[in-house]
Design an enzyme around this catalytic site. Sequence first.
Site, short mmCIF file in Angstrom:
data_model
loop_
_atom_site.label_atom_id
_atom_site.label_comp_id
_atom_site.label_asym_id
_atom_site.label_seq_id
_atom_site.Cartn_x
_atom_site.Cartn_y
_atom_site.Cartn_z
N ASN A 1 12.58 -5.62 8.02
CA ASN A 1 13.05 -5.38 6.65
C ASN A 1 13.64 -3.98 6.63
O ASN A 1 12.92 -3.00 6.64
CB ASN A 1 11.84 -5.51 5.70
CG ASN A 1 12.19 -5.13 4.27
OD1 ASN A 1 13.36 -4.91 3.94
ND2 ASN A 1 11.17 -5.03 3.43
N TRP A 2 14.97 -3.93 6.61
CA TRP A 2 15.65 -2.63 6.71
C TRP A 2 15.69 -1.88 5.37
O TRP A 2 16.17 -0.76 5.31
CB TRP A 2 17.07 -2.81 7.26
CG TRP A 2 17.13 -3.31 8.67
CD1 TRP A 2 16.07 -3.63 9.47
CD2 TRP A 2 18.31 -3.54 9.46
NE1 TRP A 2 16.51 -4.06 10.70
CE2 TRP A 2 17.89 -4.02 10.71
CE3 TRP A 2 19.69 -3.41 9.21
CZ2 TRP A 2 18.79 -4.34 11.74
CZ3 TRP A 2 20.59 -3.74 10.23
CH2 TRP A 2 20.13 -4.20 11.47
N LYS A 3 15.22 -2.53 4.33
CA LYS A 3 15.17 -1.92 2.98
C LYS A 3 16.52 -1.27 2.63
O LYS A 3 17.56 -1.77 3.04
CB LYS A 3 14.00 -0.94 2.90
CG LYS A 3 12.68 -1.60 3.32
CD LYS A 3 11.45 -0.83 2.94
CE LYS A 3 10.22 -1.60 3.38
NZ LYS A 3 8.97 -0.98 2.99
N HIS B 1 8.88 -9.06 -2.58
CA HIS B 1 8.36 -7.89 -1.88
C HIS B 1 7.68 -6.97 -2.89
O HIS B 1 8.12 -6.86 -4.03
CB HIS B 1 9.50 -7.16 -1.16
CG HIS B 1 8.99 -6.09 -0.25
ND1 HIS B 1 8.63 -4.85 -0.71
CD2 HIS B 1 8.77 -6.08 1.09
CE1 HIS B 1 8.20 -4.13 0.31
NE2 HIS B 1 8.27 -4.85 1.41
N GLU C 1 7.74 -3.91 -3.34
CA GLU C 1 8.61 -2.89 -3.95
C GLU C 1 9.41 -3.49 -5.11
O GLU C 1 9.68 -2.82 -6.10
CB GLU C 1 9.53 -2.28 -2.88
CG GLU C 1 8.74 -1.32 -2.00
CD GLU C 1 9.21 -1.21 -0.56
OE1 GLU C 1 10.35 -1.62 -0.27
OE2 GLU C 1 8.42 -0.73 0.27
N GLU D 1 1.17 -8.61 2.73
CA GLU D 1 1.47 -7.18 2.85
C GLU D 1 0.62 -6.39 1.87
O GLU D 1 0.97 -6.27 0.69
CB GLU D 1 2.95 -6.93 2.54
CG GLU D 1 3.89 -7.61 3.51
CD GLU D 1 5.21 -6.86 3.58
OE1 GLU D 1 5.57 -6.43 4.67
OE2 GLU D 1 5.85 -6.68 2.54
N GLY E 1 4.46 1.49 4.40
CA GLY E 1 5.11 2.79 4.49
C GLY E 1 4.15 3.96 4.46
O GLY E 1 4.55 5.11 4.30
N SER F 1 2.95 -1.03 7.88
CA SER F 1 2.81 -0.07 8.96
C SER F 1 2.59 -0.72 10.34
O SER F 1 1.80 -0.24 11.15
CB SER F 1 1.70 0.94 8.66
OG SER F 1 2.03 1.68 7.50
N GLY G 1 9.51 0.35 8.40
CA GLY G 1 9.92 1.59 9.09
C GLY G 1 10.23 1.41 10.57
O GLY G 1 11.26 1.90 11.06
#
Length: 257
Positions: A9-11, A97, A99, A169, A175, A215, A237
């Site tokens: 997931n490159w966000k 997600h 976020e 998650e 993160g 993570s 990440g």
Amino acid sequence: MRKTIIAGNWKMYKTIKEAIELANGLKRELFKLDNQGIDVVLCPAFTALSEVSEVISESDIMLGAQDLYWQDEGAFTGEVSGKMLKDAGCSFVIIGHSERRQFFGETNETVNKKIKAALINALTPILCVGETLKEREAGKTLDVLKDHVQNGLREIGKEDVLKLVIAYEPVWAIGTGKTATPAQAQEAHKYIRDLLVKLYDQEVAAQVRIQYGGSVKPENIIELMQQPDLDGALVGGASLQVESFADIVKKAAEVIK
Ligand code: PGA
């Protein structure tokens, strides 16, 4: 037998040029790998989808988006539909997600509509579920998982649910560098799988893949993948560099289930 699935997931990272570089690097690294036992999915930002699609077109690597809107088209400024994602080369889409739930008002209801839209457009939804630190400390982890899974999957029949992927998650692990211990992750995954037996049946529970996210790094992927109910990882990440993501994929591929 569930096929391991590792997704990056490159966000909101990577310009088009940087995304092409990363995808090219991964294609080079992962071409050397006997990829039979593992699905690899890259989820760049919308702007880089078609370019990354082109880079990976002759490899086994697949493309996913990070969100979608549930209508196919219309006056919905700023939104991107499942039909458009399919057109850009996607076969997966991350939905719900944390976020998006935290910062953009995503609810179980919108998640449910998005899952249905993804399925209609032949996109595999990756349904994200997981508790915050406050919820974990209040002993509510399993209630939150039940709420996210049960309501996210409302009115979704057996045939469709068999197609999707769930990502557990824990929000406190995303993160932050704090990974859930393999035992904590296994407990949550097992709970979700048992819930699938109740909501559907044994066959669904045995087939649906459940990824862990939060993570994930080359240093912890093996222990995580050794847990019986962990079928892969959703990596943030560590998916932004060729070396770390390729390493995660290679190490996951070593863990034979
Ligand atoms: P992280 O993100 O690996 O950076 O913790 C995971 C995710 O948000 O999917």
